[in-house]
Design a protein around this motif. Structure first.
Motif, PDB file in Angstrom:
ATOM      1  N   THR A 158      42.804   3.652 112.212  1.00 12.18           N
ATOM      2  CA  THR A 158      42.225   2.663 113.138  1.00 12.18           C
ATOM      3  C   THR A 158      41.825   3.323 114.448  1.00 12.18           C
ATOM      4  OG1 THR A 158      43.619   0.939 112.180  1.00 12.18           O
ATOM      5  CG2 THR A 158      42.647   0.480 114.333  1.00 12.18           C
ATOM      6  N   LEU A 159      42.679   4.204 114.945  1.00 14.48           N
ATOM      7  CA  LEU A 159      42.398   4.882 116.211  1.00 14.48           C
ATOM      8  C   LEU A 159      41.172   5.774 116.087  1.00 14.48           C
ATOM      9  CD1 LEU A 159      43.230   5.454 119.110  1.00 14.48           C
ATOM     10  CD2 LEU A 159      44.810   7.197 118.268  1.00 14.48           C
ATOM     11  N   ALA A 160      41.045   6.478 114.978  1.00 11.40           N
ATOM     12  CA  ALA A 160      39.880   7.341 114.757  1.00 11.40           C
ATOM     13  C   ALA A 160      38.593   6.520 114.770  1.00 11.40           C
ATOM     14  CB  ALA A 160      40.025   8.095 113.442  1.00 11.40           C
ATOM     15  N   ALA A 161      38.646   5.328 114.147  1.00 11.09           N
ATOM     16  CA  ALA A 161      37.462   4.464 114.121  1.00 11.09           C
ATOM     17  C   ALA A 161      37.124   3.959 115.518  1.00 11.09           C
ATOM     18  CB  ALA A 161      37.713   3.287 113.173  1.00 11.09           C
ATOM     19  N   GLU A 162      38.141   3.599 116.284  1.00  8.04           N
ATOM     20  CA  GLU A 162      37.922   3.103 117.646  1.00  8.04           C
ATOM     21  C   GLU A 162      37.282   4.174 118.527  1.00  8.04           C
ATOM     22  OE1 GLU A 162      38.305   0.243 119.172  1.00  8.04           O
ATOM     23  OE2 GLU A 162      39.202  -0.930 117.562  1.00  8.04           O
ATOM     24  N   LEU A 163      37.710   5.425 118.358  1.00  9.79           N
ATOM     25  CA  LEU A 163      37.219   6.519 119.197  1.00  9.79           C
ATOM     26  C   LEU A 163      36.007   7.221 118.605  1.00  9.79           C
ATOM     27  CD1 LEU A 163      40.674   8.073 120.179  1.00  9.79           C
ATOM     28  CD2 LEU A 163      39.151   6.755 121.672  1.00  9.79           C
TER      29      LEU A 163
ATOM     30  N   SER B 180      36.656  12.039 113.768  1.00 12.91           N
ATOM     31  CA  SER B 180      37.218  12.198 112.430  1.00 12.91           C
ATOM     32  C   SER B 180      38.737  12.159 112.495  1.00 12.91           C
ATOM     33  CB  SER B 180      36.751  13.515 111.820  1.00 12.91           C
ATOM     34  OG  SER B 180      37.364  14.609 112.491  1.00 12.91           O
ATOM     35  N   GLU B 181      39.363  11.783 111.369  1.00 13.34           N
ATOM     36  CA  GLU B 181      40.827  11.757 111.331  1.00 13.34           C
ATOM     37  C   GLU B 181      41.404  13.160 111.495  1.00 13.34           C
ATOM     38  OE1 GLU B 181      43.043   9.182 108.639  1.00 13.34           O
ATOM     39  OE2 GLU B 181      41.118   8.354 107.957  1.00 13.34           O
ATOM     40  N   ARG B 182      40.671  14.177 111.049  1.00 13.83           N
ATOM     41  CA  ARG B 182      41.140  15.555 111.188  1.00 13.83           C
ATOM     42  C   ARG B 182      41.225  15.940 112.659  1.00 13.83           C
ATOM     43  NH1 ARG B 182      38.892  20.246 112.145  1.00 13.83           N
ATOM     44  NH2 ARG B 182      36.788  19.357 112.043  1.00 13.83           N
ATOM     45  N   VAL B 183      40.165  15.629 113.412  1.00 10.42           N
ATOM     46  CA  VAL B 183      40.151  15.927 114.850  1.00 10.42           C
ATOM     47  C   VAL B 183      41.244  15.139 115.556  1.00 10.42           C
ATOM     48  CG1 VAL B 183      38.829  15.659 116.995  1.00 10.42           C
ATOM     49  CG2 VAL B 183      37.722  16.577 114.942  1.00 10.42           C
ATOM     50  N   LEU B 184      41.377  13.879 115.189  1.00  4.25           N
ATOM     51  CA  LEU B 184      42.376  13.033 115.842  1.00  4.25           C
ATOM     52  C   LEU B 184      43.789  13.530 115.553  1.00  4.25           C
ATOM     53  CD1 LEU B 184      42.880  10.511 117.552  1.00  4.25           C
ATOM     54  CD2 LEU B 184      43.060   9.217 115.414  1.00  4.25           C
ATOM     55  N   ARG B 185      44.036  14.003 114.337  1.00  7.16           N
ATOM     56  CA  ARG B 185      45.368  14.493 113.985  1.00  7.16           C
ATOM     57  C   ARG B 185      45.769  15.661 114.884  1.00  7.16           C
ATOM     58  NH1 ARG B 185      44.379  15.778 109.209  1.00  7.16           N
ATOM     59  NH2 ARG B 185      44.921  13.792 108.238  1.00  7.16           N
TER      60      ARG B 185
END
Length: 345
Positions: A39-44, A47-52
């Motif tokens: 959800t956070l990745a979509a809001e920002l 990608s989920e990889r970058v967010l991780r």
């Protein structure tokens, strides 16, 4: 400050971009916690990889924690977020844009919150907190009458006001107008009651429809209960109000189809205090009403206007043609960009 940032950018260009990204991640977790990574990745929009990578770093620094429900900000993380707020505003050039926007709109004071409340509703809470800080800095000790408008934005302001605002002050909140057939929780009477509760102040109600016919208007002005509230409004120390989209407000006021057609024909874009404005700031329609008029604002010492979101950019700009110069406008980047025709913030 800006010169130093330029030097940092020249020496370590990746430093500022990393700082911006981590600040945005931490701020969004603060707003939406508990929140999952997807959800956070979509809001920002990353990608989920970058967010991780970013959230793993924030967790190691003990700025966030993970729970079964999602990521949450820690006490230390909240302290870091609050401590960096002014610096981050400088980093994205917000203070320069505030000055530019004040010049364009012809008002003395503009404060911009980072983001766009159309897509990030939590920003309304930040704007409300800024109203609280502004009133606390402006209002003198002793008795103050604060005239208040209704609406969704004003509802956020009401919950953001604090007991600190009431220290050494006797605050009286009064509705600047009657009800307009909208939800009870965002009518001016309700907003006043909530502001009084939040600050330890008092409030008075104005039990009147906002839109009345001419033959009803004059007798109502003679009613003692109405007269008392109108007298308080006439001695207001401050007024806090918002600006609405013209057609949205017309529907909330339950205007008839012919009037809405007229507003569309005259290209109305904004509304405040029952006045409808086109993009040039000209009044194209005025609701017969009991309460505060735009012309009354000139004699009120402190005028605070809070309105944000890209969707309200044109409305804000249209109304500001009539706003007094001493207005304090509290808005966000979304609206500022529209008003400044896409200027980069």
């Amino acid at each position: 400050m800006h010169e130093e940032l330029g030097w940092i950018e020249a020496l370590a260009p990746d430093f500022l971009s990393v700082l911006r990204q981590r600040y945005q991640v931490l701020r969004m977790i603060s707003w939406a916690s508990p929140i999952g990574r997807r959800t956070l990745a979509a809001e920002l929009d990353v990608s989920e990889r970058v967010l991780r990578t970013e959230t793993d770093f924030l967790r190691r620094q003990r700025l966030i924690d993970s729970t079964s429900a999602g990521m949450v900000i820690t006490t230390h993380g909240r302290e870091v977020l609050q401590g960096l707020e002014n610096f981050m505003n400088q980093l994205v050039g917000i203070h320069d844009v505030e000055n530019q926007l004040a010049h364009v709109l012809g008002v003395d004071h503009v404060m911009i919150v980072s983001g766009n409340c159309d897509t990030q509703p939590k920003i309304l809470d930040e704007m409300g907190a800024l109203v609280n800080q502004t009133l606390n800095a402006l209002l003198p000790d002793g008795r103050n009458v604060v005239a208040v408008m209704g609406g969704n934005t004003m509802g956020h302001v009401a919950t953001a006001l604090s007991r600190r605002l009431g220290q050494n002050r006797q605050l009286m909140f009064v509705p600047a107008r009657g009800g307009i057939g909208e939800r009870v929780d965002i009518q001016a009477n309700t907003i006043c009651a909530e502001m009084a509760r939040s600050t330890g102040g008092e409030h008075r109600a104005l039990y009147l429809p906002d839109n009345v016919s001419a033959d009803v208007y004059e007798p109502l002005l003679k009613e003692p209960s109405v007269r008392r509230v109108l007298d308080l409004i006439g001695h207001a120390t401050a007024v806090v109000h918002s600006v609405g989209d013209a057609l949205v407000m017309a529907k909330r006021r339950e205007m008839d189809a012919a009037t809405i057609q007229l507003l569309q024909k005259d290209q109305a874009v904004g509304e405040a205090f029952g006045y409808f404005f086109n993009e040039a700031g000209q009044v194209v329609y005025k609701v017969p009403r009991i309460g505060l008029q735009v012309s009354d604002l000139q004699k009120i010492p402190y005028v605070v206007c809070i309105a944000g979101g890209a969707s309200k950019g044109k409305a804000i700009k249209a109304y500001m043609h009539s706003a007094p110069e001493h207005t304090w406008l509290i808005t966000d980047e979304g609206a500022a960009k529209v008003i400044l025709n896409g200027a980069t913030l």
